[in-house]
Design an enzyme around this catalytic site. Structure first.
Site, PDB file in Angstrom:
ATOM      1  N   CYS A 125     -14.195  80.360  -8.560  1.00  0.00           N
ATOM      2  CA  CYS A 125     -14.637  79.332  -7.619  1.00  0.00           C
ATOM      3  C   CYS A 125     -15.933  79.763  -6.936  1.00  0.00           C
ATOM      4  O   CYS A 125     -16.024  80.879  -6.418  1.00  0.00           O
ATOM      5  CB  CYS A 125     -13.547  79.080  -6.578  1.00  0.00           C
TER       6      CYS A 125
ATOM      7  N   CYS B 205     -15.404  80.806  -3.326  1.00  0.00           N
ATOM      8  CA  CYS B 205     -14.826  82.150  -3.173  1.00  0.00           C
ATOM      9  C   CYS B 205     -15.878  83.220  -3.443  1.00  0.00           C
ATOM     10  O   CYS B 205     -15.896  84.270  -2.786  1.00  0.00           O
ATOM     11  CB  CYS B 205     -13.641  82.324  -4.124  1.00  0.00           C
TER      12      CYS B 205
END
Length: 229
Positions: free
Chosen positions: A85, A88
């Site tokens: 992600c 992230c």
């Protein structure tokens, strides 16, 4: 029943249905952007985290209790929602920017992931400058595991986070489970306890780096008996 033959009746009826649907959609959008439907969080106790089983990511992995990570010098630990992600990865890069100061304090930086798919963890490592471990039972994501499903994609805050990370040059993929929300912990040494617990409330809700450093400065490293003499 002559009103059924009146075209204006159907026009008004269709307009009413359309207006009702539009109103319902607007209400749903409004509620989705409040805290009403956010996943509830339950604070983790030190005893809970100490007993978490983690694995190293070597070819012959070693399983150990999580308390080894912070027992002597405390630790900053990121529970990664999904390594691929881009949100992230952005948070991982932000935490990694603190590593020189954490090194000065003698506080290690770690991350845990909940799955190991293909090269996802390897591809995450350029963004994260600490060691990474596997939490197969996802206990670092509890004790009350929280999920944000597709409702997250209609939250204005999430779209702001998307734009922020994209503007920062971060990119990613869609590999792996990404609905279980992550977080960041600052844990003191020994039995000092959890000094900071940031639970992600929506996609891209990253921890404040200043708060992380403030908590890390409170860590009191354990001294051995020989050092006390």
């Amino acid at each position: 029943m002559s009103f059924l033959q009146d075209p204006s009746f159907f026009t008004v009826g269709m307009w009413s249905v359309g207006a009702g649907a539009l109103g319902a959609a607007a209400l749903a959008l409004l509620l989705a952007n409040t805290d009403v439907f956010l996943p509830e969080s339950q604070e983790a106790a030190l005893e809970y985290l100490e007993d978490v089983d983690l694995k190293t990511l070597e070819k012959e992995p070693r399983t150990f209790k999580a308390k080894e990570l912070w027992e002597k010098n405390g630790a900053v630990i990121m529970a990664v929602r999904r390594p691929g992600c881009f949100l992230c990865r952005e948070e991982a890069a932000g935490l990694s920017s603190l590593k020189p100061k954490l090194d000065e304090l003698g506080v290690p930086l770690y991350a845990v992931v909940k799955e190991q798919i293909g090269t996802e963890v390897k591809d995450f490592q350029p963004y994260f400058k600490g060691e990474i471990f596997l939490d197969e039972k996802k206990k670092f994501y509890g004790p009350q595991r929280r999920k944000m499903m597709f409702m997250g994609f209609v939250r204005l805050g999430v779209w702001y986070n998307f734009f922020r990370a994209w503007s920062g040059g971060f990119s990613g993929n869609l590999e792996g489970e990404g609905f279980i929300l992550g977080g960041v912990f600052v844990v003191g040494s020994g039995k000092q306890g959890i000094l900071l617990e940031h639970r992600e409330k929506e996609f891209g809700d990253k921890v404040n780096p200043v708060s992380v450093l403030e908590a890390a400065r409170k860590i009191k490293p354990q001294t051995s008996a020989s050092e006390k003499i």
